[in-house]
Design a protein around this motif. Structure first.
Motif, PDB file in Angstrom:
ATOM      1  N   LEU A  83       0.821  -1.212   0.000  1.00 40.12           N
ATOM      2  CA  LEU A  83       0.000   0.000   0.000  1.00 40.12           C
ATOM      3  C   LEU A  83       0.856   1.263   0.000  1.00 40.12           C
ATOM      4  O   LEU A  83       0.441   2.311  -0.507  1.00 40.12           O
ATOM      5  N   LYS A  84       2.068   1.188   0.563  1.00 38.25           N
ATOM      6  CA  LYS A  84       2.974   2.334   0.522  1.00 38.25           C
ATOM      7  C   LYS A  84       3.497   2.587  -0.891  1.00 38.25           C
ATOM      8  O   LYS A  84       3.618   3.734  -1.338  1.00 38.25           O
ATOM      9  N   LEU A  85       3.814   1.516  -1.604  1.00 40.73           N
ATOM     10  CA  LEU A  85       4.461   1.637  -2.906  1.00 40.73           C
ATOM     11  C   LEU A  85       3.483   1.831  -4.063  1.00 40.73           C
ATOM     12  O   LEU A  85       3.788   2.532  -5.038  1.00 40.73           O
ATOM     13  N   LEU A  86       2.323   1.209  -3.976  1.00 45.77           N
ATOM     14  CA  LEU A  86       1.433   1.107  -5.131  1.00 45.77           C
ATOM     15  C   LEU A  86       1.004   2.452  -5.722  1.00 45.77           C
ATOM     16  O   LEU A  86       1.070   2.621  -6.960  1.00 45.77           O
ATOM     17  N   PRO A  87       0.553   3.427  -4.929  1.00 46.09           N
ATOM     18  CA  PRO A  87       0.135   4.702  -5.542  1.00 46.09           C
ATOM     19  C   PRO A  87       1.256   5.378  -6.328  1.00 46.09           C
ATOM     20  O   PRO A  87       1.028   5.935  -7.407  1.00 46.09           O
ATOM     21  N   TRP A  88       2.464   5.327  -5.796  1.00 42.91           N
ATOM     22  CA  TRP A  88       3.598   5.946  -6.473  1.00 42.91           C
ATOM     23  C   TRP A  88       3.995   5.164  -7.725  1.00 42.91           C
ATOM     24  O   TRP A  88       4.437   5.746  -8.722  1.00 42.91           O
ATOM     25  N   MET A  89       3.822   3.853  -7.683  1.00 43.06           N
ATOM     26  CA  MET A  89       4.108   3.036  -8.863  1.00 43.06           C
ATOM     27  C   MET A  89       3.137   3.360  -9.994  1.00 43.06           C
ATOM     28  O   MET A  89       3.519   3.406 -11.169  1.00 43.06           O
ATOM     29  N   VAL A  90       1.882   3.578  -9.661  1.00 44.80           N
ATOM     30  CA  VAL A  90       0.878   3.939 -10.674  1.00 44.80           C
ATOM     31  C   VAL A  90       1.285   5.243 -11.371  1.00 44.80           C
ATOM     32  O   VAL A  90       1.225   5.348 -12.607  1.00 44.80           O
ATOM     33  N   ILE A  91       1.719   6.225 -10.593  1.00 47.44           N
ATOM     34  CA  ILE A  91       2.176   7.496 -11.169  1.00 47.44           C
ATOM     35  C   ILE A  91       3.384   7.257 -12.074  1.00 47.44           C
ATOM     36  O   ILE A  91       3.477   7.805 -13.183  1.00 47.44           O
ATOM     37  N   SER A 119      20.717   1.225 -10.865  1.00 46.40           N
ATOM     38  CA  SER A 119      20.097   0.379  -9.851  1.00 46.40           C
ATOM     39  C   SER A 119      21.113  -0.524  -9.169  1.00 46.40           C
ATOM     40  O   SER A 119      21.099  -0.690  -7.945  1.00 46.40           O
ATOM     41  N   VAL A 120      21.998  -1.093  -9.967  1.00 48.07           N
ATOM     42  CA  VAL A 120      23.021  -1.988  -9.408  1.00 48.07           C
ATOM     43  C   VAL A 120      23.960  -1.222  -8.478  1.00 48.07           C
ATOM     44  O   VAL A 120      24.302  -1.702  -7.389  1.00 48.07           O
ATOM     45  N   ILE A 121      24.375  -0.033  -8.897  1.00 52.70           N
ATOM     46  CA  ILE A 121      25.264   0.780  -8.054  1.00 52.70           C
ATOM     47  C   ILE A 121      24.601   1.083  -6.709  1.00 52.70           C
ATOM     48  O   ILE A 121      25.222   0.965  -5.643  1.00 52.70           O
ATOM     49  N   GLY A 142       8.200   6.663  -1.391  1.00 46.55           N
ATOM     50  CA  GLY A 142       7.646   7.338  -2.557  1.00 46.55           C
ATOM     51  C   GLY A 142       8.584   7.310  -3.746  1.00 46.55           C
ATOM     52  O   GLY A 142       8.169   7.020  -4.878  1.00 46.55           O
ATOM     53  N   VAL A 143       9.861   7.604  -3.496  1.00 55.81           N
ATOM     54  CA  VAL A 143      10.850   7.598  -4.585  1.00 55.81           C
ATOM     55  C   VAL A 143      11.019   6.191  -5.142  1.00 55.81           C
ATOM     56  O   VAL A 143      11.050   5.984  -6.367  1.00 55.81           O
ATOM     57  N   ALA A 144      11.113   5.192  -4.247  1.00 59.68           N
ATOM     58  CA  ALA A 144      11.259   3.803  -4.690  1.00 59.68           C
ATOM     59  C   ALA A 144      10.049   3.366  -5.508  1.00 59.68           C
ATOM     60  O   ALA A 144      10.185   2.718  -6.552  1.00 59.68           O
ATOM     61  N   GLY A 145       8.851   3.714  -5.041  1.00 56.65           N
ATOM     62  CA  GLY A 145       7.638   3.342  -5.752  1.00 56.65           C
ATOM     63  C   GLY A 145       7.549   3.991  -7.122  1.00 56.65           C
ATOM     64  O   GLY A 145       7.221   3.335  -8.112  1.00 56.65           O
ATOM     65  N   PHE A 146       7.848   5.292  -7.182  1.00 53.87           N
ATOM     66  CA  PHE A 146       7.803   5.996  -8.466  1.00 53.87           C
ATOM     67  C   PHE A 146       8.795   5.403  -9.467  1.00 53.87           C
ATOM     68  O   PHE A 146       8.460   5.143 -10.628  1.00 53.87           O
ATOM     69  N   LEU A 147      10.037   5.196  -9.020  1.00 55.79           N
ATOM     70  CA  LEU A 147      11.061   4.643  -9.909  1.00 55.79           C
ATOM     71  C   LEU A 147      10.708   3.225 -10.357  1.00 55.79           C
ATOM     72  O   LEU A 147      10.935   2.856 -11.516  1.00 55.79           O
ATOM     73  N   ALA A 148      10.139   2.433  -9.452  1.00 51.98           N
ATOM     74  CA  ALA A 148       9.732   1.074  -9.813  1.00 51.98           C
ATOM     75  C   ALA A 148       8.627   1.111 -10.864  1.00 51.98           C
ATOM     76  O   ALA A 148       8.641   0.340 -11.823  1.00 51.98           O
ATOM     77  N   ILE A 164      16.072  -3.328  -4.129  1.00 52.39           N
ATOM     78  CA  ILE A 164      16.722  -2.367  -3.241  1.00 52.39           C
ATOM     79  C   ILE A 164      15.807  -2.045  -2.066  1.00 52.39           C
ATOM     80  O   ILE A 164      16.222  -2.049  -0.906  1.00 52.39           O
ATOM     81  N   TYR A 165      14.555  -1.779  -2.379  1.00 53.22           N
ATOM     82  CA  TYR A 165      13.602  -1.378  -1.341  1.00 53.22           C
ATOM     83  C   TYR A 165      13.381  -2.499  -0.326  1.00 53.22           C
ATOM     84  O   TYR A 165      13.478  -2.281   0.890  1.00 53.22           O
TER      85      TYR A 165
END
Length: 254
Positions: A83-91, A119-121, A142-148, A164-165
């Protein structure tokens, strides 16, 4: 066109069929919980079909593997992280649809390679910090979700970001797998209409190809489940880092 004609429209050589079959086998293994090899799958399919076209061929296979993972690891999912990641992933997905729609194949490839290497670095840096502190900032989520979300739309490359997350969250092996399974099942289904109607990378031909590869996918998933049971939590984290780094280097120099 009949089934055979749709399939032969790809005009694949024997070598290419072997590569596609092996990539599908790795996908089943990956979704069983052996994370990190997803990059190798993306690289293999991009080699055969091209970077952008391969994303549409891979997506239905990802959803099929997600279904297997959700069924098997459902009880281990931690919904608070989903639930933390999903909204940012949609964006991130929506922005990825817009940016990736009209860019050239060369630029698309460069974006995929850059995403992997960065990502590897970050993964190596994160793991070598030796910190046991779990990041609790909403900004980090938020940053992890958006980038994912962005990377999963651009090239089905959210694996390194999500790894990473979840590594940072110190999730145990099965909780890591179960949470990722539900998260990516939801987001991959969300991506489907954009591949059908905007990018037009999923067609009747690609779905026929997917149907041929499905038995390989399902069988390899259960092979992977057996392997995962043998891997300790510590070795699991190391494996993710090593294989993700290898895949990034392959994409960069291929």
């Amino acid at each position: 066109m009949n089934y055979t004609e749709l399939l032969t429209s790809f005009d694949l050589s024997i070598t290419q069929w072997v590569v596609v079959g092996f990539a599908t086998f790795l996908l089943g293994i990956s979704k069983s919980g052996i994370k990190g090899i997803g990059i190798l799958i993306v690289v293999a399919l991009a080699f055969v079909f091209g970077e952008k076209a391969s994303t549409g061929i891979l997506l239905p296979l990802l959803i099929g593997a997600d279904i297997c993972a959700v069924i098997y690891y459902n009880r281990h999912a931690n919904w608070s992280y989903i639930l933390k990641l999903l909204p940012w992933m949609v964006i991130g997905v929506l922005i990825g649809v817009w940016i990736g729609h009209d860019i050239s194949e060369v630029l698309f490839k460069k974006m995929m390679a850059l995403i992997i290497i960065v990502s590897v670095i970050i993964m190596i840096y994160s793991e070598n910090r030796k910190s046991e502190t779990i990041p609790k900032s909403n900004v980090f989520s938020g940053v992890a979700g958006f980038l994912a979300g962005f990377t999963t739309m651009i090239g089905n490359l959210a694996g390194p970001i999500s790894n990473i997350y979840f590594l940072a969250m110190r999730l145990p092996k099965n909780e890591f797998i179960g949470t990722a399974a539900w998260l990516f099942f939801i987001i991959n289904v969300f991506k489907l209409p954009f591949h059908f109607f905007v990018w037009k990378t999923i067609t009747l031909e690609t779905l026929v190809l997917n149907s041929v590869l499905l038995p390989i996918l399902i069988s390899s998933f259960f092979i992977g489940v057996s392997i995962v049971k043998l891997i300790s939590n510590v070795n699991y984290r190391r494996f993710i880092l090593i294989v993700t780094a290898l895949g990034g280097l392959i994409m960069l120099f291929r």
